[in-house]
Design a protein around this motif. Structure first.
Motif, PDB file in Angstrom:
ATOM      1  N   VAL A  99      34.392  41.382  32.464  1.00 16.77           N
ATOM      2  CA  VAL A  99      34.825  40.935  31.146  1.00 16.77           C
ATOM      3  C   VAL A  99      33.632  40.918  30.211  1.00 16.77           C
ATOM      4  O   VAL A  99      32.479  40.864  30.637  1.00 16.77           O
ATOM      5  CB  VAL A  99      35.476  39.535  31.218  1.00 16.77           C
ATOM      6  CG1 VAL A  99      36.688  39.555  32.126  1.00 16.77           C
ATOM      7  CG2 VAL A  99      34.464  38.491  31.689  1.00 16.77           C
ATOM      8  N   GLU A 100      33.918  40.969  28.934  1.00 16.32           N
ATOM      9  CA  GLU A 100      32.849  40.977  27.946  1.00 16.32           C
ATOM     10  C   GLU A 100      32.065  39.667  27.980  1.00 16.32           C
ATOM     11  O   GLU A 100      32.580  38.615  28.359  1.00 16.32           O
ATOM     12  CB  GLU A 100      33.437  41.179  26.549  1.00 16.32           C
ATOM     13  CG  GLU A 100      34.325  40.039  26.095  1.00 16.32           C
ATOM     14  CD  GLU A 100      34.921  40.292  24.728  1.00 16.32           C
ATOM     15  OE1 GLU A 100      34.139  40.479  23.775  1.00 16.32           O
ATOM     16  OE2 GLU A 100      36.147  40.287  24.622  1.00 16.32           O
ATOM     17  N   ALA A 101      30.808  39.734  27.595  1.00 15.91           N
ATOM     18  CA  ALA A 101      29.964  38.547  27.569  1.00 15.91           C
ATOM     19  C   ALA A 101      30.472  37.568  26.523  1.00 15.91           C
ATOM     20  O   ALA A 101      31.025  37.958  25.486  1.00 15.91           O
ATOM     21  CB  ALA A 101      28.519  38.944  27.273  1.00 15.91           C
ATOM     22  N   VAL A 102      30.288  36.295  26.800  1.00 18.22           N
ATOM     23  CA  VAL A 102      30.740  35.272  25.880  1.00 18.22           C
ATOM     24  C   VAL A 102      29.874  35.291  24.626  1.00 18.22           C
ATOM     25  O   VAL A 102      28.674  35.577  24.675  1.00 18.22           O
ATOM     26  CB  VAL A 102      30.677  33.884  26.556  1.00 18.22           C
ATOM     27  CG1 VAL A 102      29.254  33.523  26.922  1.00 18.22           C
ATOM     28  CG2 VAL A 102      31.284  32.801  25.670  1.00 18.22           C
ATOM     29  N   ASN A 103      30.487  35.039  23.490  1.00 14.85           N
ATOM     30  CA  ASN A 103      29.767  34.943  22.229  1.00 14.85           C
ATOM     31  C   ASN A 103      29.110  33.565  22.157  1.00 14.85           C
ATOM     32  O   ASN A 103      29.791  32.544  22.048  1.00 14.85           O
ATOM     33  CB  ASN A 103      30.740  35.146  21.062  1.00 14.85           C
ATOM     34  CG  ASN A 103      30.033  35.177  19.718  1.00 14.85           C
ATOM     35  OD1 ASN A 103      29.241  34.313  19.387  1.00 14.85           O
ATOM     36  ND2 ASN A 103      30.356  36.180  18.917  1.00 14.85           N
ATOM     37  N   LEU A 152      26.721  30.576  33.891  1.00 14.72           N
ATOM     38  CA  LEU A 152      27.868  30.259  34.745  1.00 14.72           C
ATOM     39  C   LEU A 152      29.033  31.183  34.436  1.00 14.72           C
ATOM     40  O   LEU A 152      29.688  31.707  35.348  1.00 14.72           O
ATOM     41  CB  LEU A 152      28.277  28.799  34.551  1.00 14.72           C
ATOM     42  CG  LEU A 152      29.543  28.341  35.282  1.00 14.72           C
ATOM     43  CD1 LEU A 152      29.374  28.461  36.794  1.00 14.72           C
ATOM     44  CD2 LEU A 152      29.906  26.913  34.888  1.00 14.72           C
ATOM     45  N   PHE A 153      29.309  31.405  33.149  1.00  9.42           N
ATOM     46  CA  PHE A 153      30.385  32.317  32.761  1.00  9.42           C
ATOM     47  C   PHE A 153      30.118  33.724  33.296  1.00  9.42           C
ATOM     48  O   PHE A 153      31.008  34.380  33.829  1.00  9.42           O
ATOM     49  CB  PHE A 153      30.522  32.354  31.239  1.00  9.42           C
ATOM     50  CG  PHE A 153      31.289  31.188  30.660  1.00  9.42           C
ATOM     51  CD1 PHE A 153      31.527  30.052  31.405  1.00  9.42           C
ATOM     52  CD2 PHE A 153      31.762  31.226  29.372  1.00  9.42           C
ATOM     53  CE1 PHE A 153      32.224  28.975  30.877  1.00  9.42           C
ATOM     54  CE2 PHE A 153      32.464  30.159  28.825  1.00  9.42           C
ATOM     55  CZ  PHE A 153      32.694  29.034  29.587  1.00  9.42           C
ATOM     56  N   PHE A 154      28.876  34.177  33.138  1.00 11.97           N
ATOM     57  CA  PHE A 154      28.523  35.526  33.587  1.00 11.97           C
ATOM     58  C   PHE A 154      28.652  35.639  35.102  1.00 11.97           C
ATOM     59  O   PHE A 154      29.209  36.607  35.622  1.00 11.97           O
ATOM     60  CB  PHE A 154      27.103  35.862  33.137  1.00 11.97           C
ATOM     61  CG  PHE A 154      26.597  37.173  33.658  1.00 11.97           C
ATOM     62  CD1 PHE A 154      26.978  38.369  33.059  1.00 11.97           C
ATOM     63  CD2 PHE A 154      25.740  37.223  34.750  1.00 11.97           C
ATOM     64  CE1 PHE A 154      26.525  39.586  33.542  1.00 11.97           C
ATOM     65  CE2 PHE A 154      25.281  38.428  35.242  1.00 11.97           C
ATOM     66  CZ  PHE A 154      25.670  39.609  34.636  1.00 11.97           C
ATOM     67  N   SER A 155      28.139  34.637  35.832  1.00  9.40           N
ATOM     68  CA  SER A 155      28.189  34.667  37.296  1.00  9.40           C
ATOM     69  C   SER A 155      29.622  34.629  37.811  1.00  9.40           C
ATOM     70  O   SER A 155      29.916  35.154  38.892  1.00  9.40           O
ATOM     71  CB  SER A 155      27.398  33.492  37.878  1.00  9.40           C
ATOM     72  OG  SER A 155      26.044  33.529  37.474  1.00  9.40           O
ATOM     73  N   SER A 159      35.386  34.905  30.831  1.00 12.90           N
ATOM     74  CA  SER A 159      35.234  34.976  29.383  1.00 12.90           C
ATOM     75  C   SER A 159      36.010  33.847  28.750  1.00 12.90           C
ATOM     76  O   SER A 159      37.114  33.517  29.177  1.00 12.90           O
ATOM     77  CB  SER A 159      35.737  36.315  28.845  1.00 12.90           C
ATOM     78  OG  SER A 159      35.707  36.321  27.430  1.00 12.90           O
ATOM     79  N   SER A 160      35.424  33.247  27.728  1.00 14.28           N
ATOM     80  CA  SER A 160      36.130  32.180  27.024  1.00 14.28           C
ATOM     81  C   SER A 160      37.222  32.724  26.120  1.00 14.28           C
ATOM     82  O   SER A 160      38.028  31.960  25.596  1.00 14.28           O
ATOM     83  CB  SER A 160      35.132  31.354  26.182  1.00 14.28           C
ATOM     84  OG  SER A 160      34.441  32.205  25.281  1.00 14.28           O
ATOM     85  N   HIS A 161      37.273  34.043  25.937  1.00 12.63           N
ATOM     86  CA  HIS A 161      38.326  34.659  25.140  1.00 12.63           C
ATOM     87  C   HIS A 161      39.617  34.717  25.949  1.00 12.63           C
ATOM     88  O   HIS A 161      39.603  35.052  27.136  1.00 12.63           O
ATOM     89  CB  HIS A 161      37.942  36.071  24.705  1.00 12.63           C
ATOM     90  CG  HIS A 161      36.735  36.121  23.832  1.00 12.63           C
ATOM     91  ND1 HIS A 161      36.681  35.521  22.595  1.00 12.63           N
ATOM     92  CD2 HIS A 161      35.516  36.694  24.021  1.00 12.63           C
ATOM     93  CE1 HIS A 161      35.501  35.723  22.056  1.00 12.63           C
ATOM     94  NE2 HIS A 161      34.774  36.426  22.905  1.00 12.63           N
ATOM     95  N   ARG A 162      40.709  34.406  25.322  1.00  7.39           N
ATOM     96  CA  ARG A 162      42.000  34.473  26.009  1.00  7.39           C
ATOM     97  C   ARG A 162      42.345  35.912  26.358  1.00  7.39           C
ATOM     98  O   ARG A 162      42.922  36.187  27.407  1.00  7.39           O
ATOM     99  CB  ARG A 162      43.080  33.841  25.108  1.00  7.39           C
ATOM    100  CG  ARG A 162      44.494  33.934  25.627  1.00  7.39           C
ATOM    101  CD  ARG A 162      44.663  33.352  27.014  1.00  7.39           C
ATOM    102  NE  ARG A 162      44.120  32.016  27.169  1.00  7.39           N
ATOM    103  CZ  ARG A 162      44.189  31.315  28.297  1.00  7.39           C
ATOM    104  NH1 ARG A 162      44.743  31.857  29.356  1.00  7.39           N
ATOM    105  NH2 ARG A 162      43.677  30.118  28.359  1.00  7.39           N
ATOM    106  N   ASN A 189      22.429  28.000  27.659  1.00 10.75           N
ATOM    107  CA  ASN A 189      21.949  29.070  28.536  1.00 10.75           C
ATOM    108  C   ASN A 189      22.515  28.917  29.947  1.00 10.75           C
ATOM    109  O   ASN A 189      22.864  29.898  30.607  1.00 10.75           O
ATOM    110  CB  ASN A 189      20.428  29.093  28.561  1.00 10.75           C
ATOM    111  CG  ASN A 189      19.823  27.807  29.111  1.00 10.75           C
ATOM    112  OD1 ASN A 189      20.377  26.735  28.929  1.00 10.75           O
ATOM    113  ND2 ASN A 189      18.675  27.909  29.759  1.00 10.75           N
ATOM    114  N   GLN A 190      22.659  27.670  30.432  1.00 10.62           N
ATOM    115  CA  GLN A 190      23.249  27.444  31.747  1.00 10.62           C
ATOM    116  C   GLN A 190      24.736  27.778  31.744  1.00 10.62           C
ATOM    117  O   GLN A 190      25.257  28.346  32.710  1.00 10.62           O
ATOM    118  CB  GLN A 190      23.040  25.996  32.179  1.00 10.62           C
ATOM    119  CG  GLN A 190      21.592  25.614  32.402  1.00 10.62           C
ATOM    120  CD  GLN A 190      21.435  24.162  32.822  1.00 10.62           C
ATOM    121  OE1 GLN A 190      22.364  23.365  32.714  1.00 10.62           O
ATOM    122  NE2 GLN A 190      20.263  23.814  33.294  1.00 10.62           N
TER     123      GLN A 190
END
Length: 229
Positions: A53-57, A30-33, A37-40, A25-26
């Motif tokens: 960018v889209e939300a991380v899965n 962090l990704f959202f803030s 995105s972890s997607h290339r 959740n943290q």
């Protein structure tokens, strides 16, 4: 009594290589803030003039963490995460004293930086997902993450270490000691799109996440003479 502190240097940090210190959740927060995105090749949409960018899965991120060879997380006191670049922070005297006395840890700190590496644990490794909270960028936290990853990998006698980065990230990795491959290698990505895609009608091609599916034409209904037989 209040004092004014201009936070232009790196605040006290706790840097961990323990994967259990990373809470999903943290990390997703962090990704959202960071609009990361972890997607290339992330899907993009616009919120007003801001590109998002889209939300991380979360499920895929959990699997990625489980199979990462090195995971580095960085924590700092929550009060240091709210600063705006180039502006001052105001702290009460008691709060300032507590900041200095109590050391930062994963239990009392906020996740402000992250990075990981995947490796065959014998010959090669690659670095991924270096992200720092925007309000703390430019203070060298990203370089600390990369250096810690490199230290762990080199301690395992792994020296063939790469980083797949965009042109925007190139200067950052150069500052971390990366450069062009002396063998002149070029990174290539699997595109998934079939080479004969243009031969099909666009209505035959459907998007399924990041994949393109070729959907066969539906069969014509049988004639009444055939159904009566």
């Amino acid at each position: 009594m209040e004092i004014v502190r201009n936070i232009t240097t790196t605040p006290p940090l706790f840097i961990s290589t323990n994967p259990s210190h990373v809470k999903l959740n943290q990390l997703t927060h962090l990704f959202f803030s960071s609009n990361f995105s972890s997607h290339r090749f992330p899907n993009l949409h616009y919120n007003g003039n801001q590109r998002v960018v889209e939300a991380v899965n979360v499920d895929k991120l959990r699997i990625a963490l489980l199979h990462s060879s090195v995971v580095v997380s960085v924590f700092c006191k929550p009060s240091c995460c709210e600063r705006e670049k180039g502006e001052n922070e105001t702290f009460s005297f008691g709060r300032e004293l507590m900041e200095r006395v109590v050391p930062v840890s994963e239990s009392n700190g906020e996740l402000v930086g992250f990075g990981r590496a995947v490796s065959d644990n014998g010959l090669t490794a690659s670095i991924h997902d270096i992200v720092v909270l925007p309000s703390l960028q430019g203070l060298g936290i990203g370089r600390k993450i990369v250096r810690r990853i490199l230290r762990v990998l080199i301690a395992r006698d792994i020296y063939d270490i790469g980083a797949l980065c965009s042109e925007k990230e190139r200067l950052f990795f150069e500052a971390c000691g990366f450069g062009d491959d002396i063998l002149g290698s070029t990174a290539m990505m699997y595109t998934r799109a079939p080479p004969t895609l243009s031969h099909y009608n666009s209505q035959d091609v459907k998007h399924a996440g990041r994949m393109l599916l070729l959907v066969p034409q539906s069969r014509q209904p049988l004639s009444s003479s055939m159904t009566n037989d």
